[in-house]
Design an enzyme around this catalytic site. Sequence first.
Site, PDB file in Angstrom:
ATOM      1  N   ASP A   1       0.863  -1.190   0.000  1.00 30.73           N
ATOM      2  CA  ASP A   1       0.000   0.000   0.000  1.00 30.73           C
ATOM      3  C   ASP A   1       0.893   1.232   0.000  1.00 30.73           C
ATOM      4  OD1 ASP A   1      -2.878  -0.908   0.443  1.00 30.73           O
ATOM      5  OD2 ASP A   1      -1.897  -1.940   2.097  1.00 30.73           O
ATOM      6  N   ARG A  60       4.723   3.251   2.751  1.00 34.28           N
ATOM      7  CA  ARG A  60       5.549   2.143   3.257  1.00 34.28           C
ATOM      8  C   ARG A  60       7.031   2.323   2.932  1.00 34.28           C
ATOM      9  NH1 ARG A  60       1.181   1.369   5.895  1.00 34.28           N
ATOM     10  NH2 ARG A  60      -0.386  -0.068   5.049  1.00 34.28           N
ATOM     11  N   LYS A  64      -9.315   1.141  -5.336  1.00 37.34           N
ATOM     12  CA  LYS A  64     -10.005   0.734  -4.106  1.00 37.34           C
ATOM     13  C   LYS A  64     -10.830   1.899  -3.566  1.00 37.34           C
ATOM     14  CE  LYS A  64      -5.891   1.728  -1.289  1.00 37.34           C
ATOM     15  NZ  LYS A  64      -4.793   1.154  -0.494  1.00 37.34           N
ATOM     16  N   HIS A  65     -11.843   1.651  -2.692  1.00 33.06           N
ATOM     17  CA  HIS A  65     -12.336   0.409  -2.126  1.00 33.06           C
ATOM     18  C   HIS A  65     -13.783   0.269  -2.590  1.00 33.06           C
ATOM     19  CE1 HIS A  65      -9.340   2.082   0.724  1.00 33.06           C
ATOM     20  NE2 HIS A  65      -9.013   0.825   0.994  1.00 33.06           N
ATOM     21  N   HIS A 114     -11.276  -1.783   9.680  1.00 34.39           N
ATOM     22  CA  HIS A 114     -10.211  -2.554  10.319  1.00 34.39           C
ATOM     23  C   HIS A 114     -10.678  -3.054  11.690  1.00 34.39           C
ATOM     24  CE1 HIS A 114      -7.879  -0.184   7.385  1.00 34.39           C
ATOM     25  NE2 HIS A 114      -7.044  -1.213   7.400  1.00 34.39           N
ATOM     26  N   ASP A 159     -10.494  -6.879   0.300  1.00 36.06           N
ATOM     27  CA  ASP A 159      -9.681  -6.243   1.327  1.00 36.06           C
ATOM     28  C   ASP A 159      -9.253  -7.349   2.294  1.00 36.06           C
ATOM     29  OD1 ASP A 159      -8.376  -4.261   2.748  1.00 36.06           O
ATOM     30  OD2 ASP A 159     -10.107  -2.910   2.818  1.00 36.06           O
TER      31      ASP A 159
END
Length: 442
Positions: free
Chosen positions: A157, A165, A256-257, A269, A341
């Site tokens: 991601d 990242r 996404k999403h 999450h 996901d």
Amino acid sequence: MHNYRYNSNNKWRKPLYMMCLLLGIVLLLSACGQAQKPSSATDSNSGSNAGSNSGQSSSSPEQNTAQPQEEVPEEVDPVQEQLGSLTLEEKIGQMILAGVQGTTLDDQAKQMITDQKVGGIIFYANNVSTLEGTAKFVQSIKEANQSNPVPIFMSVDQEGGKVSRMPETVESIPSSRKVGETKDSALAETMGELLARQVQLAGFNVDFAPVLDVNSNPKNPVIGDRSFGSSAELVSRMGIAEMKGLRSEGTIPVVKHFPGHGDTSVDSHLDLPVVNKTEKQLAELEWIPFQAAVKEQAEAVMVAHILFPKLDPDHPASLSDVIIGEHLREKFNYDGVVITDDLSMGAIAKNFKLDEATLATVKAGSDILLVAHSYESAKTIFDTLISAVKSGKITESRIDESVYRILALKQQYKLSDDQKASGDLKQLNADIVDWRKQVDAR
């Protein structure tokens, strides 16, 4: 005497008459046979010219069949050919995109690649060390996968902003909202190019970006500035530009999403968000950017863990045949790769057993099941699908549909486990700084 001669002559004349009649019929049929042959034009000379005209388009069917035509070899479909060479275990492995632990390849990860033959790996922040260390980790996974017949997706991601990242040595890219405020799609396309170059520094070939959610709910705890803005038109224009930028640099983008995470007030999450919108309301806002992406042949679409009870009261989008099958596949006419996901997120884990979620999402039309943070979870998905095919709960032809799409995407991007990390860090950082100045100036 007169009568006798008359009768005697009739006795011989009748057979003679019949013979002549038969001979006439034979000659007539023979003539008709010749006349029936198509001519090269319209005149009666066609019979004599048939030999000389045999190469012309007007030659007769009889002449064509007399000269056997060369058989045209069937066109080989390289994707179908590769699919046909895979075992059931290898095919099901392609449908799993798993997480790994730590910053180096451990024995469990090696075993997962060898035994479950997973088709892809995702890195999170805790898998990233230095740029050099991350690149070595990625490369070690590719090397471990070389005993498998299909190259592996190495994904991350990397959106820019708070979802990044990359190690600190790589210059940062601002949030989508900041780029969206410029309303300049050329800057968004450059953003995609820069993101692609960033992930390639570590050897990744898939980026879970762009975010196509319309940030219509200011209280949204999970999207916010990850979205280009609150306008469907702006998100569509900027998001498609970013997608094209990623694609142009050889990195696979994942939009996404779907069907839209912008109007949620719960973080998926942690728990299952519920959006009480009708199909008409979704079509007027959330779906617009995704429909635009489908028209631009989006390589892959990630589906969110959100319940839309007015469309499907029983299953969140990621497990819903109504949302994936009827809408994304059929109404949007999307035949690219559908990715869930992360199935270990609270939205799923708190409401469904993993084996139940696995069967539901595959039956709904998902191709790749993303599951992070647990080697055991990847094994559960693998074992569940193997068992489902062997017991007849899922047909192998359904598995083949998904694996065909996955292999086609890997072949389209010419993925290879021999591909190493690439790029010039110094030049990339200079380009990012220059681009950021352009964004700030707007």
